[in-house]
Scaffold this motif. Structure first.
Motif, PDB file in Angstrom:
ATOM      1  N   THR B 363     -10.674 -32.227 -12.278  1.00 14.58           N
ATOM      2  CA  THR B 363     -11.827 -33.106 -12.041  1.00 14.58           C
ATOM      3  C   THR B 363     -11.424 -34.494 -11.553  1.00 14.58           C
ATOM      4  O   THR B 363     -12.164 -35.141 -10.818  1.00 14.58           O
ATOM      5  CB  THR B 363     -12.659 -33.263 -13.324  1.00 14.58           C
ATOM      6  OG1 THR B 363     -11.758 -33.562 -14.381  1.00 14.58           O
ATOM      7  CG2 THR B 363     -13.444 -32.003 -13.617  1.00 14.58           C
ATOM      8  N   GLY B 366     -11.643 -34.912  -7.899  1.00 13.59           N
ATOM      9  CA  GLY B 366     -13.026 -35.015  -7.463  1.00 13.59           C
ATOM     10  C   GLY B 366     -13.607 -36.388  -7.756  1.00 13.59           C
ATOM     11  O   GLY B 366     -14.284 -36.980  -6.919  1.00 13.59           O
ATOM     12  N   GLU B 367     -13.299 -36.879  -8.945  1.00  7.88           N
ATOM     13  CA  GLU B 367     -13.812 -38.200  -9.327  1.00  7.88           C
ATOM     14  C   GLU B 367     -13.321 -39.284  -8.384  1.00  7.88           C
ATOM     15  O   GLU B 367     -14.068 -40.185  -7.997  1.00  7.88           O
ATOM     16  CB  GLU B 367     -13.394 -38.527 -10.763  1.00  7.88           C
ATOM     17  CG  GLU B 367     -14.328 -37.922 -11.800  1.00  7.88           C
ATOM     18  CD  GLU B 367     -13.682 -37.827 -13.174  1.00  7.88           C
ATOM     19  OE1 GLU B 367     -14.254 -37.155 -14.023  1.00  7.88           O
ATOM     20  OE2 GLU B 367     -12.583 -38.413 -13.359  1.00  7.88           O
ATOM     21  N   LEU B 369     -12.332 -38.905  -5.261  1.00 11.11           N
ATOM     22  CA  LEU B 369     -12.924 -38.759  -3.931  1.00 11.11           C
ATOM     23  C   LEU B 369     -14.407 -39.157  -3.928  1.00 11.11           C
ATOM     24  O   LEU B 369     -14.952 -39.522  -2.888  1.00 11.11           O
ATOM     25  CB  LEU B 369     -12.767 -37.320  -3.428  1.00 11.11           C
ATOM     26  CG  LEU B 369     -11.306 -36.910  -3.150  1.00 11.11           C
ATOM     27  CD1 LEU B 369     -11.232 -35.455  -2.750  1.00 11.11           C
ATOM     28  CD2 LEU B 369     -10.683 -37.790  -2.079  1.00 11.11           C
ATOM     29  N   ALA B 370     -15.045 -39.083  -5.116  1.00 10.94           N
ATOM     30  CA  ALA B 370     -16.455 -39.465  -5.196  1.00 10.94           C
ATOM     31  C   ALA B 370     -16.613 -40.958  -5.479  1.00 10.94           C
ATOM     32  O   ALA B 370     -17.731 -41.469  -5.479  1.00 10.94           O
ATOM     33  CB  ALA B 370     -17.141 -38.644  -6.286  1.00 10.94           C
ATOM     34  N   ASP B 371     -15.498 -41.635  -5.732  1.00 11.50           N
ATOM     35  CA  ASP B 371     -15.541 -43.046  -6.112  1.00 11.50           C
ATOM     36  C   ASP B 371     -15.666 -43.925  -4.863  1.00 11.50           C
ATOM     37  O   ASP B 371     -14.761 -43.965  -4.024  1.00 11.50           O
ATOM     38  CB  ASP B 371     -14.251 -43.376  -6.880  1.00 11.50           C
ATOM     39  CG  ASP B 371     -14.184 -44.837  -7.282  1.00 11.50           C
ATOM     40  OD1 ASP B 371     -15.170 -45.572  -7.037  1.00 11.50           O
ATOM     41  OD2 ASP B 371     -13.150 -45.241  -7.832  1.00 11.50           O
ATOM     42  N   GLY B 372     -16.788 -44.622  -4.735  1.00  6.18           N
ATOM     43  CA  GLY B 372     -17.015 -45.483  -3.579  1.00  6.18           C
ATOM     44  C   GLY B 372     -15.950 -46.555  -3.447  1.00  6.18           C
ATOM     45  O   GLY B 372     -15.509 -46.884  -2.346  1.00  6.18           O
ATOM     46  N   TRP B 375     -12.806 -45.453  -1.591  1.00  8.94           N
ATOM     47  CA  TRP B 375     -12.926 -45.441  -0.136  1.00  8.94           C
ATOM     48  C   TRP B 375     -12.950 -46.852   0.415  1.00  8.94           C
ATOM     49  O   TRP B 375     -12.339 -47.143   1.451  1.00  8.94           O
ATOM     50  CB  TRP B 375     -14.175 -44.677   0.302  1.00  8.94           C
ATOM     51  CG  TRP B 375     -14.055 -43.221  -0.016  1.00  8.94           C
ATOM     52  CD1 TRP B 375     -14.681 -42.543  -1.015  1.00  8.94           C
ATOM     53  CD2 TRP B 375     -13.194 -42.275   0.640  1.00  8.94           C
ATOM     54  NE1 TRP B 375     -14.286 -41.238  -1.032  1.00  8.94           N
ATOM     55  CE2 TRP B 375     -13.382 -41.034  -0.027  1.00  8.94           C
ATOM     56  CE3 TRP B 375     -12.300 -42.349   1.701  1.00  8.94           C
ATOM     57  CZ2 TRP B 375     -12.702 -39.879   0.348  1.00  8.94           C
ATOM     58  CZ3 TRP B 375     -11.617 -41.199   2.080  1.00  8.94           C
ATOM     59  CH2 TRP B 375     -11.829 -39.987   1.402  1.00  8.94           C
ATOM     60  N   GLN B 556      -7.155 -40.351 -13.302  1.00 12.66           N
ATOM     61  CA  GLN B 556      -7.642 -40.717 -11.968  1.00 12.66           C
ATOM     62  C   GLN B 556      -6.591 -41.529 -11.208  1.00 12.66           C
ATOM     63  O   GLN B 556      -6.428 -41.397  -9.996  1.00 12.66           O
ATOM     64  CB  GLN B 556      -8.924 -41.524 -12.073  1.00 12.66           C
ATOM     65  CG  GLN B 556     -10.124 -40.645 -12.343  1.00 12.66           C
ATOM     66  CD  GLN B 556     -11.409 -41.455 -12.257  1.00 12.66           C
ATOM     67  OE1 GLN B 556     -11.579 -42.247 -11.339  1.00 12.66           O
ATOM     68  NE2 GLN B 556     -12.283 -41.250 -13.223  1.00 12.66           N
TER      69      GLN B 556
END
Lengths: 379, 630
Positions: B363, B366-367, B369-372, B375, B556
């Protein structure tokens, strides 16, 4: 062949260099490199600057090109002043072409791109199509048209040399400058290129200024040769005159092989020609000298003008000698002879002759120095 | 005479466009380096906080008095730093020399693979490496300590022991000296050794009496640069040093300005510290300059690319291979494993197959890659690295060209030295000095904490690009430009059509190198970045730093480290591939013909090396090695 396009009637310009001066700053000191050089090249003729390294010949050429700024004197091409000691036309506005010693072919461009460059840049810009035609003509001149789209670095040394020439000629300059262009080629190729260069220059009728330290290049290609030493021109003459009538010891020694024999003026004949004493004997020379009787002079003659005889003959300037060394060089034989006065050696002479008819080492011979082959120079 | 001719330029009486460009580039570089250092020195002599705009600012030597007043502390820091930086420099140099020798000068099997394996860790951001070692050495859950427990004896490595830090620092930095030593060994004239062998000397005697004395100046240069690199990097001291209780200079500087609650940061004292160490690195730089001058004089480097004779390993093959295997385990396999394990476990957990079955999940990836913010910080990283690489390469290339093509005067000589000198400034001092500068100028030019500030700060590594541009210019013969002039081209046209295309491969290669350096950078943004401008390296540190309470998420952090590394790899190779398609491809085609154009192509050859060595950083090596060759 479309080469006739290139044979423009107005091929060459008249270059006048008058009292050219150039100094370099070296550790704060002014070092003069060119000290008042003057010469004129008539339109369509080929002049060489010949001299040892450091004599200022390349600097002179670079001043004419505008790559160096001269410190004095005037350079003009067809009446247009290019340089005075203070004002200089920049190299791109001089309408000259130049071939560099190490070609200076741009490695990131094709053969064609190299040749067309002068026709694309500000000073000589042509419409695209015309530039293309002209560049191809220039490549044809040097037989590189078939290689136009190869990378320039895929060419051999000799081909790069031709490309450099095509590039220098592409914008049809009034003056072609050549800075020792053949010195990086091997001996055979150098001979071929020498002939090609000369015939191309004559065909195009372009004015050429050629810098070299190789006397055979200068003699074989030029209409006029200016010999330089220590930043000055010591003699400017047609090749034959330079060779057979050198102005001083330096020119005699630098241009070709020569014997330099110390002598003393003893007498003059009715023509004012000198009778000199050398090797303990008297030699007849046809050469007028200003020096009076008793003056120290140098007698010069070329090795190939010496003839040898097995037995005495009735000719002037005949010297008994012993052959000390014979060197076989292929097309000629060079030998060194000790001039004898009885049993003692009074001097040495270098002579050259045909290989099939050479004296043997250790033999005693008679050397003939024909008076017309001798010259008397200041000591 | 030709030398004089070459340096005398036509039309030097009035300034040309090129001269103006050179002066502008020179000024940019001068201001970039001189202002921060000046601000730091002024701050050291002007009061405890900021030197201007605050009521406490006044000229005094107070900071140095304070420094001396705490001299027990002062000597502690100096001693610890000397032991830490000196020890790790010597250790990494020994490893690097051994590895370079094995790959270049022996018949060891898998040489080519080894040389790639050694280079790979260099592209991993140092902060990621430090984090990986921390995980790997954890007393309970660390994979290395777990492995050691399998061995007889009761061996456990304490991650916070001083000696551990020295070893980790040397393992983190080893690729840098390796990349500089390889070309020195490759370029060595083999005939000098051969003549020693023919004279009857054994391999050992030849190494001791001919090879090493010949290489010594070059190696000394590498040593100084490695020393300065080590002194300047904050990663290992920050992650390990805080627990070890040892005050190492980089950490000391960082702690002094990261004030606790309610107290003012001690900028003046920190600046005084900075000055002391700047004196030390200046001395090191002078040693480096002398060493490299000697290297030139001895001409042990011919650059001709022939391979010196190789040594037969014989019975040593197995021990050598084993040593390299251990090295690879320590620098690549185990750190990677530790990161991966940490990323898939919810909390620090010793590896077991039971844990693998029951506790692991993916997970965290995923976390991330989902973290704004991930990016956003990635985007900032690319902007900062790209922007600074562009500024540094642009200014440095113009200046290098201008100086290489002008007559040597006092001015050009000092500018040359100055532009080369940023290599002597440790990153941590540069970061701190830049930080001070942006604080001082903030009322007038509000840049503090912005992305622009980071771009400017990263550009301080300008000397890498300068030296590369300088040597590339020297390799372009002046005749090529003169031929353009004679053909009727203006100076600018000549530069655009002849010089620029010939310099391009080198400039691209250096740009890629500086870009990757920028993406890996941690020390500079540690001083300069705010949460709004922080690049990925700093964001990632926040995730693994237990003190950043709300962000702390080690799984993470580890996942991010892996993604980060993968991205740097992808970007590095991607750019290299792009370049190989364009200019380098062209250069390679040209490079096949070695003739009259050889000199001009030396530039391209460097770039061609790059495509060959399967790693962007080998370009770095070539370029950086140029620093030592000089």
């Amino acid at each position: 062949m479309t080469t006739h396009h290139m044979t423009a009637a107005d091929g060459g310009g008249r270059l006048v260099v008058d009292a050219l001066e150039k100094h370099y700053q070296l550790d704060g000191a002014e070092v003069p490199v060119v000290k008042g050089v003057s010469f004129t090249i008539e339109p369509g003729t080929f002049t060489s600057l010949l001299g040892p390294s450091g004599c200022g010949k390349t600097t002179t050429l670079r001043c004419v090109a505008g790559l160096e700024t001269s410190d004095g004197g005037v350079i003009s091409l067809d009446g247009k002043v290019l340089s005075t000691g203070t004002r200089h036309v920049s190299p791109d506005k001089r309408d000259v072409g130049m071939v560099f010693q190490n070609y200076a072919i741009w490695p990131h461009m094709s053969v064609f791109a190299n040749a067309v460059f002068p026709l694309q840049v500000a000073a000589g810009r042509l419409p695209k199509k015309e530039a293309r035609t002209r560049a191809m003509e220039a490549l044809e001149l040097v037989q590189l048209d078939a290689y136009a789209h190869r990378p320039a670095t895929a060419l051999s040394g000799g081909q790069q040399q031709r490309l450099a020439l095509a590039r220098a000629l592409a914008h049809r300059p009034k003056l072609l400058l050549l800075d020792e262009p053949l010195s990086n080629l091997d001996a055979k190729l150098r001979d071929t290129m020498r002939n090609e260069l000369r015939s191309l220059q004559q065909r195009l009728g372009i004015t050429a200024l050629y810098v070299t330290h190789d006397q055979s290049e200068a003699l074989s290609m030029s209409d006029r040769v200016a010999v330089m030493n220590g930043g000055r021109i010591v003699q400017e003459a047609a090749p034959r005159d330079l060779y057979f009538a050198p102005a001083d010891r330096f020119v005699a020694d630098f241009v070709g092989r020569v014997n330099l024999i110390p002598a003393v003026v003893r007498d003059r004949d009715a023509n004012g020609d000198a009778l000199v004493e050398a090797f303990g004997t008297r030699l007849v020379t046809p050469c007028p000298v200003e020096s009076g009787t008793g003056a120290d002079v140098t007698v010069t003659f070329r090795p190939e003008s010496v003839r040898w005889h097995e037995a005495p003959v009735d000719r002037p300037n005949l010297l008994p000698a012993r052959v000390a060394r014979v060197e076989f060089l292929g097309e000629i034989v060079e030998y060194e002879a000790e001039i004898l006065d009885g049993a003692t050696t009074v001097g040495r002479v270098i002579a050259r002759g045909a290989p099939l008819n050479s004296p043997t080492e250790g033999s005693t011979v008679f050397l003939e120095l024909a008076p017309q082959a001798c010259r008397v120079l200041a000591a | 005479m030709s030398r004089v001719e070459r340096t005398t330029r036509a039309g030097r009486t009035r300034p040309t466009g090129m001269t103006v460009a050179t002066v502008i580039a020179g000024s940019v570089i001068f201001l970039l380096l001189a202002i921060p250092l000046a601000v730091q020195v002024i701050t050291a002599f002007r009061g405890p906080f900021l030197p201007f705009g605050v009521s406490t600012a006044r000229w005094s030597t107070e900071n140095f008095v304070t420094l001396w007043g705490l001299r027990d502390d002062f000597w502690d820091v100096l001693g610890a730093t000397a032991a830490f930086v000196g020890g790790s420099t010597v250790l990494s140099l020994l490893m690097a020399f051994g590895l370079a020798w094995v790959t270049v000068r022996t018949d060891a099997p898998f040489r080519r693979m080894i040389s790639v394996l050694v280079i790979v860790p260099f592209i991993v951001p140092p902060i990621v490496k430090a984090q990986a070692y921390l995980l790997m050495l954890s007393p309970e859950s660390g994979v290395l300590n777990q492995l050691l427990r399998l061995l007889p004896g009761d061996l456990v490595i304490d991650p916070y022991a001083f000696s551990t830090m020295v070893v980790i620092q040397s393992l983190t930095n080893v690729t840098f000296p390796y990349l500089m030593i390889v070309p020195i060994l490759t370029g060595m004239d083999g005939s000098l050794e051969e003549s020693a062998r023919v004279s009857g000397a054994s391999w050992g005697q030849t190494l001791r009496r001919v090879t090493l004395p010949m290489l010594w100046p070059g190696l000394l240069g590498v040593m100084v640069l490695t020393f300065i690199l080590g002194l300047g990097s904050l990663e290992v001291p920050l992650l390990f040093g805080q627990e070890s209780g040892k005050d190492i200079f980089a950490l000391k500087l960082w702690t002094l300005i990261s004030a606790g609650a309610g107290e003012l940061p001690q900028y003046g004292l920190a600046a005084a510290w900075g000055c002391v160490f700047l004196v030390i690195t200046t001395i090191a730089f002078v040693i480096y300059l002398r060493a490299t001058r000697d290297a030139e004089r001895r001409a042990s480097i011919s650059g001709k690319g022939f391979r010196p004779t190789t040594m037969k390993l014989g019975g040593w093959r197995i021990p050598v291979l084993l040593a390299i295997l251990v090295f690879t385990m320590l620098t690549a396999v185990l750190p990677l494993f530790a990161l991966l394990w940490s990323a898939i476990t919810p909390y620090p957990l010793a590896f077991s197959f039971d844990a693998l079955r029951t506790q692991t999940h993916f997970t965290a990836f995923g976390e991330v890659l989902a973290d704004g913010e991930f990016w956003a910080s990635l985007g900032r990283t690319l902007i900062i690295a790209g922007g600074s690489a562009t500024i540094a390469c642009g200014a440095a290339t113009v200046l290098a060209y201008g100086i290489a093509r002008s007559r040597a005067t006092g001015w050009t000589r000092s500018m040359d030295l100055f532009a080369s000198s940023s290599v002597a400034i440790p990153a941590v001092i540069a970061g701190f000095a830049m930080f001070l500068t942006f604080m001082v100028i903030n009322p007038v030019i509000p840049l503090a904490g912005t992305i622009a500030a980071l771009v400017i700060a990263y550009s301080y590594r300008v000397s890498i690009a300068y030296r590369a541009g300088f040597s590339a210019t020297l390799q372009i013969r002046t005749e090529l430009e003169e031929a353009a002039l004679i053909s009727g081209a203006s100076r600018l046209e000549g530069f655009r059509r002849i010089v620029a295309p010939l310099l391009a491969p080198t400039v691209f290669a250096v740009w890629i190198q500086m870009f990757i350096l920028g993406t890996n950078e941690f020390t500079l943004p540690a001083f300069l970045a705010t949460p709004e401008s922080r690049p990925l390296s700093v964001y990632m540190y926040a995730m693994i730093n237990p003190r950043s309470a709300q962000l702390y998420a080690p799984d993470q952090g580890a996942a991010m480290a892996l993604i980060f590394t993968l991205l740097v790899f992808a970007i590095g190779y991607g750019l290299q591939w792009l370049v190989s398609l364009r200019s380098i491809g062209r250069a390679a085609r040209r490079g096949r013909v070695v003739d009259a154009a050889t000199d001009a192509l030396g530039t391209a050859a460097v770039a061609v090396e790059a495509t060959d060595a399967t790693d962007t950083r080998s370009v770095a090596a070539q370029q950086v090695a140029e620093l030592t060759h000089r």
